[in-house]
Design a protein around this motif. Sequence first.
Motif, PDB file in Angstrom:
ATOM      1  N   GLU A 180       2.994  48.518   7.023  1.00 33.91           N
ATOM      2  CA  GLU A 180       4.096  48.148   7.906  1.00 33.91           C
ATOM      3  C   GLU A 180       5.234  47.502   7.119  1.00 33.91           C
ATOM      4  O   GLU A 180       6.425  47.789   7.351  1.00 33.91           O
ATOM      5  CB  GLU A 180       3.602  47.191   8.990  1.00 33.91           C
ATOM      6  N   GLU A 181       4.884  46.632   6.190  1.00 32.85           N
ATOM      7  CA  GLU A 181       5.903  45.972   5.368  1.00 32.85           C
ATOM      8  C   GLU A 181       6.656  47.002   4.529  1.00 32.85           C
ATOM      9  O   GLU A 181       7.888  46.922   4.389  1.00 32.85           O
ATOM     10  CB  GLU A 181       5.244  44.933   4.461  1.00 32.85           C
ATOM     11  N   GLU A 182       5.930  47.962   3.986  1.00 41.64           N
ATOM     12  CA  GLU A 182       6.567  49.003   3.185  1.00 41.64           C
ATOM     13  C   GLU A 182       7.515  49.838   4.040  1.00 41.64           C
ATOM     14  O   GLU A 182       8.624  50.187   3.602  1.00 41.64           O
ATOM     15  CB  GLU A 182       5.507  49.907   2.550  1.00 41.64           C
ATOM     16  N   GLU A 183       7.102  50.125   5.246  1.00 37.76           N
ATOM     17  CA  GLU A 183       7.957  50.900   6.139  1.00 37.76           C
ATOM     18  C   GLU A 183       9.218  50.120   6.503  1.00 37.76           C
ATOM     19  O   GLU A 183      10.326  50.683   6.558  1.00 37.76           O
ATOM     20  CB  GLU A 183       7.189  51.248   7.421  1.00 37.76           C
ATOM     21  N   GLU A 184       9.081  48.806   6.755  1.00 32.23           N
ATOM     22  CA  GLU A 184      10.246  47.962   7.082  1.00 32.23           C
ATOM     23  C   GLU A 184      11.222  47.914   5.903  1.00 32.23           C
ATOM     24  O   GLU A 184      12.448  47.989   6.079  1.00 32.23           O
ATOM     25  CB  GLU A 184       9.788  46.553   7.450  1.00 32.23           C
ATOM     26  N   GLU A 185      10.687  47.780   4.707  1.00 26.99           N
ATOM     27  CA  GLU A 185      11.542  47.737   3.523  1.00 26.99           C
ATOM     28  C   GLU A 185      12.289  49.051   3.345  1.00 26.99           C
ATOM     29  O   GLU A 185      13.484  49.053   3.004  1.00 26.99           O
ATOM     30  CB  GLU A 185      10.686  47.436   2.281  1.00 26.99           C
ATOM     31  N   GLU A 186      11.614  50.151   3.592  1.00 27.82           N
ATOM     32  CA  GLU A 186      12.261  51.458   3.472  1.00 27.82           C
ATOM     33  C   GLU A 186      13.382  51.617   4.501  1.00 27.82           C
ATOM     34  O   GLU A 186      14.458  52.153   4.201  1.00 27.82           O
ATOM     35  CB  GLU A 186      11.221  52.567   3.663  1.00 27.82           C
ATOM     36  N   GLU A 187      13.140  51.100   5.707  1.00 22.16           N
ATOM     37  CA  GLU A 187      14.162  51.187   6.752  1.00 22.16           C
ATOM     38  C   GLU A 187      15.388  50.344   6.387  1.00 22.16           C
ATOM     39  O   GLU A 187      16.533  50.767   6.590  1.00 22.16           O
ATOM     40  CB  GLU A 187      13.582  50.722   8.084  1.00 22.16           C
TER      41      GLU A 187
ATOM     42  N   GLU B 267      16.394  49.547   3.405  1.00 26.27           N
ATOM     43  CA  GLU B 267      17.107  50.208   2.311  1.00 26.27           C
ATOM     44  C   GLU B 267      17.961  51.360   2.835  1.00 26.27           C
ATOM     45  O   GLU B 267      19.090  51.580   2.389  1.00 26.27           O
ATOM     46  CB  GLU B 267      16.097  50.732   1.282  1.00 26.27           C
ATOM     47  N   GLU B 268      17.417  52.080   3.781  1.00 25.86           N
ATOM     48  CA  GLU B 268      18.175  53.194   4.359  1.00 25.86           C
ATOM     49  C   GLU B 268      19.416  52.703   5.087  1.00 25.86           C
ATOM     50  O   GLU B 268      20.493  53.310   5.014  1.00 25.86           O
ATOM     51  CB  GLU B 268      17.286  53.991   5.327  1.00 25.86           C
ATOM     52  N   GLU B 269      19.268  51.573   5.828  1.00 27.50           N
ATOM     53  CA  GLU B 269      20.413  51.026   6.561  1.00 27.50           C
ATOM     54  C   GLU B 269      21.509  50.541   5.601  1.00 27.50           C
ATOM     55  O   GLU B 269      22.696  50.753   5.831  1.00 27.50           O
ATOM     56  CB  GLU B 269      19.942  49.854   7.442  1.00 27.50           C
ATOM     57  N   GLU B 270      21.087  49.918   4.517  1.00 31.34           N
ATOM     58  CA  GLU B 270      22.058  49.427   3.536  1.00 31.34           C
ATOM     59  C   GLU B 270      22.800  50.611   2.891  1.00 31.34           C
ATOM     60  O   GLU B 270      24.006  50.517   2.652  1.00 31.34           O
ATOM     61  CB  GLU B 270      21.339  48.628   2.441  1.00 31.34           C
ATOM     62  N   GLU B 271      22.098  51.675   2.640  1.00 33.30           N
ATOM     63  CA  GLU B 271      22.731  52.839   2.054  1.00 33.30           C
ATOM     64  C   GLU B 271      23.746  53.447   3.008  1.00 33.30           C
ATOM     65  O   GLU B 271      24.826  53.896   2.603  1.00 33.30           O
ATOM     66  CB  GLU B 271      21.683  53.892   1.679  1.00 33.30           C
ATOM     67  N   GLU B 272      23.445  53.447   4.298  1.00 33.25           N
ATOM     68  CA  GLU B 272      24.368  53.991   5.290  1.00 33.25           C
ATOM     69  C   GLU B 272      25.613  53.137   5.412  1.00 33.25           C
ATOM     70  O   GLU B 272      26.736  53.648   5.550  1.00 33.25           O
ATOM     71  CB  GLU B 272      23.648  54.112   6.634  1.00 33.25           C
ATOM     72  N   GLU B 273      25.424  51.812   5.397  1.00 37.92           N
ATOM     73  CA  GLU B 273      26.568  50.901   5.506  1.00 37.92           C
ATOM     74  C   GLU B 273      27.469  50.985   4.272  1.00 37.92           C
ATOM     75  O   GLU B 273      28.688  50.891   4.358  1.00 37.92           O
ATOM     76  CB  GLU B 273      26.084  49.471   5.678  1.00 37.92           C
ATOM     77  N   GLY B 274      26.843  51.173   3.138  1.00 40.08           N
ATOM     78  CA  GLY B 274      27.609  51.257   1.890  1.00 40.08           C
ATOM     79  C   GLY B 274      28.351  52.552   1.816  1.00 40.08           C
ATOM     80  O   GLY B 274      29.439  52.610   1.233  1.00 40.08           O
TER      81      GLY B 274
END
Length: 499
Positions: free
Chosen positions: A483-490, A492-499
């Motif tokens: 679950e923690e790994e999945e949260e971290e991946e999410e 990272e994806e959000e930060e990439e979209e915002e950037g």
Amino acid sequence: MSAALLGGARMPASASSSSSSRASRRIAGGRRDIHRTAAVSTVVIGGGGGGGSGELQQASASLGGGGGGAQQQLSIHQLSQPVLKSHGASRSSSSFNEIGQLAGRSSVTAAVVVAAPPPAPPAAAFPILPVSIAAAAVVAGLAGKAILDKPSRAYVQGPEGGAVGTVGTEYDAWTQEGILEYYWGEHIHLGWYTDEDLAKGAGTLLGSNVKNFIEAKFDFVDKMLEWSECPPEPAMVLDVGCGIGGTSRHLAKSLGPKSKVQGITLSPNQVARATALAKEQGVDNASFRVMNALAMEFEDNTFDLVWACESGEHMPDKKKYVQEMIRVLKPGGTIVIATWCQRETPPAFNAVEEANLKFLYEEWAHPYFVSIEEYVRLMEGTEKMATVGSANWVKNTIASWRHSIWVGVWDPWPVVFAGPRIWYKTVREIVTLERMHRAFDCDLMTYGMMKGKKAVGREEKEEEAQEQEEEEEEEEEEEEEEEEEEEEEEEEEEEEEEG
């Protein structure tokens, strides 16, 4: 040949009597020498009238038989010739010359009647030579049967109950010869034949190829594993009486690399062969040791699955055999046994049954057999089993006995080229295989299958509960990490979209 007729003579009685008597003896001797098949039927000796001229006259010569036939004048020379050309002119000619000389001296008149040869002497009433051969064959057959009916390999235990006794030495010899492995393959036990296989004639002389004899043994192992209800991927497996390791390697491949299979046998040669085949086949999770199954060197509660296929027959103490296997079995573990059994008593065995059992005991190094019911009682008697079950697999295994004979009939060359010692040994094996078939066919013998689960005690239950709790905690931790790994991946994806 008719009798000689002596006629009257016009010579003095005394001279006639003495001359005729001497002439008769000489002529009779000559007549026998002519040939026993010569056609001389009647000789008449008579005197010539008035002092006789010494001429030989034919008094009555009838050729071809029958009265009133033409008379033929024969000279002394003609009379001295053989009747048949094939007879030659040796003794018969000299005999007639004597007759001629006698006739010349005694003024004898001879008459000869020629007739057909006498019949040949009758043949012997019985053909002596064929009868002698037949009698010798019967005697040899009875002697051979007596030898083959006498068991030659009785069970003898090793020194102080040691591992290598009769059983070990016999299996050493079979392994070294290679004949058993050639025909039976890597599995020295019976095979499994489905009802459909049997309906098609599998295991018979003409149906020998309906099902491959060696493949039937692999099917037996698969069926036995399925019937045992063993959990998948048992960590530690013990194969008691592993032979050259065919079953051990098959289980190691079937159960997967997480399972470790340990095979034990009494035969050092089998251990060497099993180890070599495992290396050739790349089976790293199977190993083999020489060990006595009645005094195993393993700690208590070591194995998750204890497997024993056709080894109980050789055990001199069936109770100890069962106790040792259950001792090394883990609580909750599975034990499965396949073995030849004799029928339950009562009723008691009759004299014929006892004699047949004695042969089966003493020909293949078997101390004795027990019944399926007795194995169940022995397993339950340990008071360590949670469940015990049994079955009789005669119907689907009995074809193996004769099938093993027919494969040799269709492919005899390994035995043919092995020499007289193997010829004799093979004949003994064929006799024993057939007697085994008949014993199983008449229910004197049964094919016993026994299985069970070892009970779990209070301590074992606590350990099991603790292990289960630890496993659950590990699973929860793994889920949290995921679950923690999945949260971290999410994130990272959000930060990439915002950037």
